[in-house]
Design an enzyme around this catalytic site. Sequence first.
Site: not given
Length: 399
Positions: A208-210, A276
């Site tokens: 995943g990402n932030f 994102a």
Amino acid sequence: MLKGKHIVLGITGGIAAYKSVTLLRLLVKRGAEVQVVITPSGKEFITPVTLSALSGKPVICDFFTANTGEWHSHVDIGLWADAMVIAPATACTIGKMAHGIADNMLVTTYLSAKAPVFVAPAMDLDMMAHPSTTANLALLRSYGNHIIEPAEGELASHLTGRGRMEEPERIVEVLDEFFSRKQPLAGKKVLVTAGPTYERIDPVRFIGNFSTGKMGYAIADAAARMGAEVTLVSGPVSVKASEKGVTTEHVESAREMLASCQKAWPETDIAIMCAAVADYAPANPSGTKIKREGNEPPQITLVKNPDIAATLGAEKRPGQILVGFALETDSEESNAVKKLHSKNLDMIVLNSLRDPQAGFGTDTNKITIFRQGAEPLRFPVKSKREVAVDILDEIIKLH
Ligand code: PMT
């Protein structure tokens, strides 16, 4: 136009406070949700019981409720509001607002409000004509507040002159007119993506990402406030849309996000791709938890995810507007321009992780907008709520 709008009604201590009851009734009748904030002297003129019965909400006067200790956040109320109306506004409150004297809940809420503020003065004619009142009202105007000029007529002092609070019916009309002008996206269908995507490695782990969704949700809410019917396709986040005009579809992976976007795209006027999206996903996610036993860590083979923005760009028909974001760490501007062209976007919003107040998780952002065949537009650091409005204002100019 007032249906579903969040209005903070500020009431101060003047005879005209009795008219605030009618104003409150009219706002509620038009479908607005009204939060009354009253000054201590306002309570001398009108009781909170009447106001809370009509608004359906407890009336706020103090910073906290004495018996429970519950804290009333002027910041939250200020952010909740689509508009703040101070009616009646006494010379005292106008002076405090002009000079930031935040000694009560009403003035602190005013100082925290991001929404437009309407001030309906009510006072005796000599107070109204005094140079200090004139100067304070001029200051409020210079801050962007809207002054609903008082009318001439008989005053509480039995004198006749200028200082009567404008009639509630007219104040409602002023708000209505304001919101009609502020609904440039009425009748438009807007698609927004937000948040990260999660690409499963196994049932308990993911790539995943932030992204927290703050930027995308701010855009969705702002578009709804401008009158659009918004479909928000969101990856896993903990924020929520606050506007009624936003329908949120929750997805997990890039492929799910693509499917939801492709379903909505044919009927969409404007799409804003703020999510994102993970560029890669595990080729063969395990159906069971990968165990730690054994010496070798597992090798995870990745495959490319579909590019959602580029897919919509390839299917774009005349009249549709497609806006992307570019999150960069280096060669920011050239990378953003490349994405503008390669994804067939009409506009791309660049934010850089090199700016400490921009990008993931922050409540602020610093953006540069690139459009086909036009000079870049550079903006200073602003709250994500304000950035959302800036982006939509530029999209509206394209339409
Ligand atoms: O959610 P917050 O915490 O508030 O943070 C906001 C944000 C930093 C996530 C947001 O402002 C932002 O920059 N979003 C885009 C992040 C990104 O993926 O940028 P990119 O440069 O990698 O992608 C370019 C564009 O293509 C984006 O519009 C992206 O949504 C889209 N894309 C990317 C990959 C992919 N597989 N499909 C896509 O549609």
